[in-house]
Design a protein around this motif. Structure first.
Motif, PDB file in Angstrom:
ATOM      1  N   ARG A 135     -10.598   0.769  -3.532  1.00 50.67           N
ATOM      2  CA  ARG A 135     -10.241   2.184  -3.332  1.00 50.67           C
ATOM      3  C   ARG A 135      -8.797   2.431  -3.765  1.00 50.67           C
ATOM      4  O   ARG A 135      -8.501   3.437  -4.439  1.00 50.67           O
ATOM      5  CB  ARG A 135     -10.427   2.566  -1.859  1.00 50.67           C
ATOM      6  CG  ARG A 135      -9.935   3.965  -1.508  1.00 50.67           C
ATOM      7  CD  ARG A 135     -10.041   4.224  -0.014  1.00 50.67           C
ATOM      8  NE  ARG A 135      -9.254   3.303   0.776  1.00 50.67           N
ATOM      9  CZ  ARG A 135      -7.946   3.418   0.981  1.00 50.67           C
ATOM     10  NH1 ARG A 135      -7.264   4.414   0.424  1.00 50.67           N
ATOM     11  NH2 ARG A 135      -7.291   2.543   1.742  1.00 50.67           N
ATOM     12  N   ASP A 146     -15.707  -5.415   3.227  1.00 47.47           N
ATOM     13  CA  ASP A 146     -14.920  -4.245   3.650  1.00 47.47           C
ATOM     14  C   ASP A 146     -13.513  -4.305   3.075  1.00 47.47           C
ATOM     15  O   ASP A 146     -12.985  -3.294   2.571  1.00 47.47           O
ATOM     16  CB  ASP A 146     -14.858  -4.165   5.177  1.00 47.47           C
ATOM     17  CG  ASP A 146     -16.200  -3.788   5.791  1.00 47.47           C
ATOM     18  OD1 ASP A 146     -17.061  -3.272   5.049  1.00 47.47           O
ATOM     19  OD2 ASP A 146     -16.366  -4.002   7.010  1.00 47.47           O
ATOM     20  N   ASP A 147     -12.888  -5.481   3.148  1.00 43.63           N
ATOM     21  CA  ASP A 147     -11.537  -5.631   2.594  1.00 43.63           C
ATOM     22  C   ASP A 147     -11.537  -5.381   1.089  1.00 43.63           C
ATOM     23  O   ASP A 147     -10.646  -4.723   0.553  1.00 43.63           O
ATOM     24  CB  ASP A 147     -11.002  -7.041   2.875  1.00 43.63           C
ATOM     25  CG  ASP A 147     -10.658  -7.258   4.336  1.00 43.63           C
ATOM     26  OD1 ASP A 147     -10.554  -6.264   5.073  1.00 43.63           O
ATOM     27  OD2 ASP A 147     -10.494  -8.428   4.734  1.00 43.63           O
ATOM     28  N   GLU A 183       0.812  -1.214   0.000  1.00 46.52           N
ATOM     29  CA  GLU A 183       0.000   0.000   0.000  1.00 46.52           C
ATOM     30  C   GLU A 183       0.844   1.263   0.000  1.00 46.52           C
ATOM     31  O   GLU A 183       0.522   2.240  -0.674  1.00 46.52           O
ATOM     32  CB  GLU A 183      -0.933   0.004   1.224  1.00 46.52           C
ATOM     33  CG  GLU A 183      -1.975  -1.094   1.246  1.00 46.52           C
ATOM     34  CD  GLU A 183      -1.525  -2.333   2.002  1.00 46.52           C
ATOM     35  OE1 GLU A 183      -2.388  -3.116   2.415  1.00 46.52           O
ATOM     36  OE2 GLU A 183      -0.295  -2.521   2.177  1.00 46.52           O
ATOM     37  N   ASP A 224     -11.830  -1.742   0.255  1.00 46.17           N
ATOM     38  CA  ASP A 224     -10.581  -1.029   0.538  1.00 46.17           C
ATOM     39  C   ASP A 224      -9.565  -1.276  -0.578  1.00 46.17           C
ATOM     40  O   ASP A 224      -8.855  -0.355  -0.996  1.00 46.17           O
ATOM     41  CB  ASP A 224     -10.022  -1.490   1.886  1.00 46.17           C
ATOM     42  CG  ASP A 224      -8.910  -0.578   2.378  1.00 46.17           C
ATOM     43  OD1 ASP A 224      -9.066   0.653   2.282  1.00 46.17           O
ATOM     44  OD2 ASP A 224      -7.883  -1.092   2.847  1.00 46.17           O
TER      45      ASP A 224
END
Length: 263
Positions: free
Chosen positions: A63, A56-57, A9, A60
């Protein structure tokens, strides 16, 4: 997870090696799949992220793909169902108009102390998720994949050095390596390359979710580098195999094992 896996990331920097490509990545919400999705997007690819139900993962990861300026398509569902494999490919073809790269990475494993402890349904589910899904995904993707396409399977060092408590998982990873070896020859005349990556002990959510605490505590300590790998340390290999730079690499099995040899 503590520590949190590093999926690149903050560290991965792209250089346009996959500019304009469209990729499908299964198990792309976390772990190795997430690292590959981040790297592919930063290298210029649009990405479909297939995942089970970790919404949710997955959001993310999407995104991060979009922050790299690329399209992200999320498709939840169970790849143990052949019809869902076909749905994943259909949605990618609809969104992107073609498929340049298919990464079959989603996997299931569970630690069992004895053969008698392995439920029949768990054995079947492991095979359906890990190797049968790859068959259905590849079969569905081929009509949308032209010359220069790349298929990449995630196998494992476990296929060569099988831990006794992961029997079903080990067998499926050996099957992926064999499937890739045969499929690369079958698709060579069509200009489609097929390769696999064989990770060693990589720190992903699969580990604490499927192993007893004592095994998690010592995870990765047995390899020559003395530690588990991070998902971000695998992403560059998946980038290479997807890129045109690897135009003569097919039928290969690339070991990323922290020094544990695969011969």
């Amino acid at each position: 997870m503590d520590p949190r896996p590093d999926c690149g990331e903050e560290s991965y920097r792209g250089s346009g090696r996959l500019a304009g490509k469209a990729a499908v990545i299964t198990g792309g919400d976390s772990g190795i799949g997430r690292a590959v999705a981040i790297a592919y997007a930063r290298e210029g690819a649009d990405v479909l992220i297939s995942y089970l139900d970790e919404h949710d993962d997955a959001r993310d990861t999407a995104r991060l793909v979009e922050e790299a300026g690329r399209r992200a398509v999320l498709v939840p569902g169970d790849l143990a169902r052949p019809e869902h494999c076909r749905e994943v490919i259909a949605k990618a073809a609809e969104a992107f108009g073609r498929i340049d790269v298919l990464v079959s990475n989603a996997a299931y494993q569970m630690t069992r102390d004895a053969l008698e402890d392995v439920p029949d349904e768990e054995w079947d589910h492991t095979f359906q998720t890990n190797i049968t899904a790859m068959f259905h995904l590849c079969k569905a993707a081929l009509p949308h994949m032209g010359e220069g396409g790349s298929i990449i399977g995630s196998t494992s060092v476990n296929s060569d050095a099988p831990p006794p408590k992961l029997l079903a998982y080990n067998c499926t990873k050996a099957a992926i390596a064999n499937f890739v070896g045969g499929l690369s020859q079958l698709l060579g005349p069509r200009g489609i390359r097929v390769n696999s990556v064989a990770p060693g002990p990589i720190w992903t959510p699969l580990i604490p979710a499927t192993m007893p605490p004592e095994d998690v505590e010592s995870f990765g300590g047995q390899v020559p580098l003395g530690r588990p790998g991070q998902p971000a340390e695998l992403a560059p290999v998946y980038v290479l195999l997807a890129s045109d730079e690897a135009s003569y690499v097919s039928g290969a099995r690339v070991a990323v094992t922290g020094g544990q040899p695969i011969l």
